[in-house]
Design a protein around this motif. Structure first.
Motif, PDB file in Angstrom:
ATOM      1  N   LEU A 101       0.829  -1.202   0.000  1.00  0.00           N
ATOM      2  CA  LEU A 101       0.000   0.000   0.000  1.00  0.00           C
ATOM      3  C   LEU A 101       0.867   1.256   0.000  1.00  0.00           C
ATOM      4  O   LEU A 101       0.556   2.239  -0.691  1.00  0.00           O
ATOM      5  N   GLY A 104       2.053   1.948  -3.375  1.00  0.00           N
ATOM      6  CA  GLY A 104       0.982   2.547  -4.160  1.00  0.00           C
ATOM      7  C   GLY A 104       0.818   4.026  -3.890  1.00  0.00           C
ATOM      8  O   GLY A 104       0.607   4.829  -4.809  1.00  0.00           O
ATOM      9  N   GLU A 107       3.613   5.917  -5.641  1.00  0.00           N
ATOM     10  CA  GLU A 107       3.364   6.027  -7.081  1.00  0.00           C
ATOM     11  C   GLU A 107       2.383   7.160  -7.381  1.00  0.00           C
ATOM     12  O   GLU A 107       2.616   7.972  -8.289  1.00  0.00           O
ATOM     13  N   GLY A 128      -0.056  -0.905 -13.308  1.00  0.00           N
ATOM     14  CA  GLY A 128      -0.962  -1.653 -12.434  1.00  0.00           C
ATOM     15  C   GLY A 128      -2.423  -1.321 -12.685  1.00  0.00           C
ATOM     16  O   GLY A 128      -2.767  -0.461 -13.495  1.00  0.00           O
ATOM     17  N   SER A 129      -3.282  -1.995 -11.961  1.00  0.00           N
ATOM     18  CA  SER A 129      -4.731  -1.883 -12.132  1.00  0.00           C
ATOM     19  C   SER A 129      -5.334  -0.923 -11.113  1.00  0.00           C
ATOM     20  O   SER A 129      -5.177  -1.116  -9.907  1.00  0.00           O
ATOM     21  N   LYS A 133      -6.326  -1.828  -7.124  1.00  0.00           N
ATOM     22  CA  LYS A 133      -5.772  -1.033  -6.034  1.00  0.00           C
ATOM     23  C   LYS A 133      -6.875  -0.437  -5.164  1.00  0.00           C
ATOM     24  O   LYS A 133      -6.789  -0.451  -3.930  1.00  0.00           O
ATOM     25  N   GLU A 136      -8.614  -3.338  -3.156  1.00  0.00           N
ATOM     26  CA  GLU A 136      -7.815  -3.828  -2.037  1.00  0.00           C
ATOM     27  C   GLU A 136      -7.834  -2.838  -0.877  1.00  0.00           C
ATOM     28  O   GLU A 136      -7.999  -3.222   0.285  1.00  0.00           O
ATOM     29  N   ALA A 137      -7.668  -1.540  -1.185  1.00  0.00           N
ATOM     30  CA  ALA A 137      -7.663  -0.535  -0.124  1.00  0.00           C
ATOM     31  C   ALA A 137      -9.017  -0.463   0.576  1.00  0.00           C
ATOM     32  O   ALA A 137      -9.089  -0.388   1.818  1.00  0.00           O
ATOM     33  N   LEU A 159      -3.816   5.802   0.543  1.00  0.00           N
ATOM     34  CA  LEU A 159      -3.897   5.453  -0.873  1.00  0.00           C
ATOM     35  C   LEU A 159      -5.208   5.925  -1.485  1.00  0.00           C
ATOM     36  O   LEU A 159      -5.226   6.462  -2.595  1.00  0.00           O
ATOM     37  N   THR A 163      -5.271   8.783  -4.317  1.00  0.00           N
ATOM     38  CA  THR A 163      -5.821   8.400  -5.618  1.00  0.00           C
ATOM     39  C   THR A 163      -6.961   9.322  -6.016  1.00  0.00           C
ATOM     40  O   THR A 163      -7.081   9.727  -7.180  1.00  0.00           O
ATOM     41  N   SER A 181      -1.522  -2.551 -17.252  1.00  0.00           N
ATOM     42  CA  SER A 181      -0.934  -3.706 -16.581  1.00  0.00           C
ATOM     43  C   SER A 181      -0.729  -4.834 -17.575  1.00  0.00           C
ATOM     44  O   SER A 181      -1.647  -5.213 -18.298  1.00  0.00           O
ATOM     45  N   ASN A 184      -1.560  -9.335 -14.665  1.00  0.00           N
ATOM     46  CA  ASN A 184      -2.594  -9.135 -13.653  1.00  0.00           C
ATOM     47  C   ASN A 184      -3.393 -10.412 -13.507  1.00  0.00           C
ATOM     48  O   ASN A 184      -3.349 -11.289 -14.370  1.00  0.00           O
TER      49      ASN A 184
END
Length: 425
Positions: A101, A104, A107, A128-129, A133, A136-137, A159, A163, A181, A184
């Motif tokens: 995380l 991320g 980034e 990445g996707s 992301k 998941e967060a 994150l 984002t 990505s 994946n």
């Protein structure tokens, strides 16, 4: 020292290869559904005034049970200006996703700095996707239960907040923000197509269960749904529907595997699969929460973080409500190479809202950027010049790890676990 296991290992590899062929042969059952989804796209001029962002992560297990996380990210460009670099070193419990995380967050922050410091940007390419992301967060913030996940709530909140800022800033400045990505494990198309097929079954119980499954991102996330599908699979014996359920529950079969198999059948050089717009689908219950309910849930989770870490991050429910849905497609660059996942944030619907999957209103934007991606493609390793360069800079090498570990041991006196656990991304 010679490898005294070589002969035994070769025999095992030969037996596994037949299993791989069996898995690929079973995918043919979806050909009628997948093959017509491809849209031919021509290559166009490459990316101009573009930034590409990627991150790297090393985690080293310490003797005290924690992992030392070293995360970094870089934003490179094709405008001849200095790259943007950012680094963060943290300690997390061994089971915590805090390191990934943190990478991320770095980034996203590198991309934000690029937008603010470089003038005239047209594109920002993120490795990445976006969907994975955000998902998941949100899972960690709203549903995470184990200690490692609760410990990582502050990083997950950071994150989500970062984002949200990045997406809003890109929209405000008219910059196209693309998440790309090559590798994946998404199963969006696979599950959607199988569930759509099963929802037309003559078996009432299967038809109703498949329709219910379409309300989730993935039926494998729900223990109850998995059990119900597994029971039906046994009852249906060796039927075609039973084989489709088996593929549905097999998490090793991803979009990439199914789409590559389809590409080889249709022999398409350049194109995209019919785009979709998706939202989170963490659970149907979350999509029914009012803003007040969401506020209470967030407050309860942030208090758990305060108890666990002594940190209570700030997260407004409106940030979650306004998170965009994601338009995604896969770009075919060669019939012999896995298609590339491409995602765009879509501002006319929330990530927690329904419907979970719908057709995009504007396919032309994805076709446009897909032409650029096809133009910049070189080979399976250099699938995008700028992103490949960012990866080379950001990725930790084994030699770098050795140097860092020597410094950590001699300068800081850190002791590593006897069985050294490493994560290198």
């Amino acid at each position: 020292m010679p490898d005294i296991f070589m002969d035994l290992l070769i025999k095992e590899l030969n037996s596994v290869s037949s299993e791989v062929e069996g898995i690929e042969n079973n995918l043919i059952g979806l050909d009628e559904t997948v093959d017509p989804l491809w849209i031919k796209v021509n290559a166009s001029s490459g990316f101009t005034k573009t930034v590409a962002v990627d991150g790297g992560l090393q985690e080293v297990k310490l003797s005290n049970g924690y992992s030392l996380s070293m995360a970094r990210a870089i934003a490179v460009n094709n405008m001849g200006v200095e790259p943007i670099r950012t680094v963060k070193v943290s300690l997390f419990p061994e089971s915590s996703p805090g390191g990934i995380l943190t990478m991320g967050v770095l980034e996203v922050n590198a991309a934000l700095r690029a937008i603010n410091e470089y003038g005239g940007l047209r594109f920002v390419l993120m490795d990445g996707s976006l969907f994975a992301k955000i998902l998941e967060a949100l899972h960690i913030i709203l549903l995470g239960r184990n200690i490692g996940e609760i410990y990582a709530i502050p990083e997950a909140v950071n994150l989500i907040n970062a984002t949200s800022r990045l997406i809003n800033e890109a929209v405000k400045r008219g910059i196209k923000l693309l998440f790309i990505s090559k590798d994946n494990s998404l199963r969006v198309y696979k599950e959607y197509l199988i569930l759509r097929r099963l929802s037309e079954s003559k078996v009432t119980q299967l038809r109703e269960l498949a329709s219910e499954g379409l309300n989730y991102y993935s039926v494998t996330w729900s223990r109850v749904l998995r059990a119900r599908f597994f029971k039906l699979m046994k009852n249906l014996g060796g039927s075609k529907e039973s084989q489709l359920i088996s593929m549905l529950l097999n998490q090793s079969v991803s979009d990439s595997i199914i789409l590559l198999s389809s590409l080889r059948r249709v022999n398409l050089n350049h194109g995209i699969v019919k785009p979709m717009i998706i939202s989170g689908g963490l659970s149907p219950r979350l999509s029914r929460l009012t803003e007040s309910d969401l506020d209470s849930l967030i407050e309860r989770r942030l208090n758990e973080s305060l108890i666990m870490r002594g940190i209570k991050p700030s997260l407004d429910s409106s940030t979650l409500i306004n998170l965009p849905q994601v338009a995604l497609t896969y770009v075919a660059v060669s019939p012999n190479d896995s298609p590339i996942l491409v995602e765009l944030p879509v501002m006319d619907g929330g990530f927690l809202q329904r419907p979970k999957i719908r057709d995009p209103t504007n396919v032309s934007e994805l076709i446009e950027v897909s032409g650029l991606i096809i133009s910049d493609y070189v080979d399976p390793v250099r699938y995008n010049g700028l992103l490949t360069l960012a990866h080379v800079y950001a990725n930790f090498t084994v030699n770098q790890l050795s140097e860092y570990m020597a410094i950590l041991q001699s300068k800081l006196g850190l002791r590593f676990s006897r069985r050294l656990g490493l994560t290198i991304l």
